[in-house]
Design a protein around this motif. Structure first.
Motif, PDB file in Angstrom:
ATOM      1  N   GLU A 161       0.814  -1.280  -0.096  1.00  0.00           N
ATOM      2  CA  GLU A 161      -0.141  -0.063  -0.030  1.00  0.00           C
ATOM      3  C   GLU A 161       0.849   1.247  -0.117  1.00  0.00           C
ATOM      4  O   GLU A 161       1.682   1.257   0.751  1.00  0.00           O
ATOM      5  CB  GLU A 161      -0.807  -0.017   1.204  1.00  0.00           C
ATOM      6  N   ASN A 164      -1.453   5.581   2.338  1.00  0.00           N
ATOM      7  CA  ASN A 164      -1.806   5.358   3.574  1.00  0.00           C
ATOM      8  C   ASN A 164      -2.908   6.319   4.237  1.00  0.00           C
ATOM      9  O   ASN A 164      -3.280   6.260   5.536  1.00  0.00           O
ATOM     10  CB  ASN A 164      -0.700   5.179   4.657  1.00  0.00           C
ATOM     11  N   SER A 165      -3.456   7.156   3.371  1.00  0.00           N
ATOM     12  CA  SER A 165      -4.195   8.329   4.006  1.00  0.00           C
ATOM     13  C   SER A 165      -5.687   7.410   4.421  1.00  0.00           C
ATOM     14  O   SER A 165      -6.285   8.293   5.518  1.00  0.00           O
ATOM     15  CB  SER A 165      -4.480   9.092   3.048  1.00  0.00           C
ATOM     16  N   GLY A 166      -6.095   6.572   4.057  1.00  0.00           N
ATOM     17  CA  GLY A 166      -7.252   5.877   4.558  1.00  0.00           C
ATOM     18  C   GLY A 166      -7.232   5.105   5.716  1.00  0.00           C
ATOM     19  O   GLY A 166      -8.015   4.663   6.341  1.00  0.00           O
ATOM     20  N   LEU A 167      -5.800   5.009   6.279  1.00  0.00           N
ATOM     21  CA  LEU A 167      -5.460   4.304   7.551  1.00  0.00           C
ATOM     22  C   LEU A 167      -5.589   5.177   8.576  1.00  0.00           C
ATOM     23  O   LEU A 167      -5.426   4.880   9.579  1.00  0.00           O
ATOM     24  CB  LEU A 167      -4.009   3.535   7.288  1.00  0.00           C
ATOM     25  N   THR A 168      -5.522   6.497   8.362  1.00  0.00           N
ATOM     26  CA  THR A 168      -5.390   7.651   9.366  1.00  0.00           C
ATOM     27  C   THR A 168      -6.900   8.114  10.060  1.00  0.00           C
ATOM     28  O   THR A 168      -7.865   7.921   9.177  1.00  0.00           O
ATOM     29  CB  THR A 168      -4.482   8.751   8.957  1.00  0.00           C
TER      30      THR A 168
END
Length: 169
Positions: A161, A164-168
């Protein structure tokens, strides 16, 4: 360029004297001070003095561009060392491209038999440099995941990936 060794003492980096023994060491230097030069020379020494084949040496950097530059500089360094050894073997005076390599040739090129052994090692390194782990941190992780896929029962083509913006939160 400075070295931080085990006890965190700063000492001046001397390329032909830097220890090749196992251990943790940090080369600390600002931009444009010769880190790539130093790494290329250390790889030369690991090949010849440390008896490590190129495919057993890991060189990791941050960007693809830096990895490509490092691979090119290592190749150039190995080629220059090989040319220097061949010139000594033929009794020719061929100036080394820099003082560090000149000193390395003076230390390692004295005996004919050792010159031939070193030349063979350097030729083998040049022939197999494309298989060397000279890569980015992400590239190293990707290769490691592929190598370990069978033992870990995971996919052989892992998806890393990059966003990683969707993980924050």
């Amino acid at each position: 360029m400075m070295i931080k060794q085990e006890k965190h003492a700063l000492t001046k980096f001397i390329p032909n004297e830097y220890p090749l023994t196992p251990g943790v060491r940090l080369l600390e230097a600002s931009a444009g001070t010769g880190k790539t030069f130093a790494l290329a020379h250390l790889v030369l020494r690991l090949l010849t003095e440390g008896n490590h084949p190129i495919n057993k040496i890991l060189v990791v950097t941050f960007t693809e561009a830096a990895a490509a530059e490092l691979r090119a500089r290592i190749s150039t360094r190995v080629e220059a060392a090989l040319a220097g050894l061949e010139a000594i073997d033929k009794g020719l005076f061929k100036p080394a491209p820099d003082k560090v390599l000149e000193d390395w040739l003076a230390m390692n090129g004295k005996q004919e038999e050792s010159r031939h052994i070193l030349a063979r090692v350097l030729l083998e390194a040049l022939e197999t440099i494309d298989s060397a782990d000279i890569t980015t941190i992400h590239g190293f992780c990707r290769r490691t995941l592929k190598r370990e896929a069978l033992d870990s029962h995971s996919t052989i083509n892992p998806l890393l990936e990059e966003d990683n913006s969707g993980l924050t939160l």
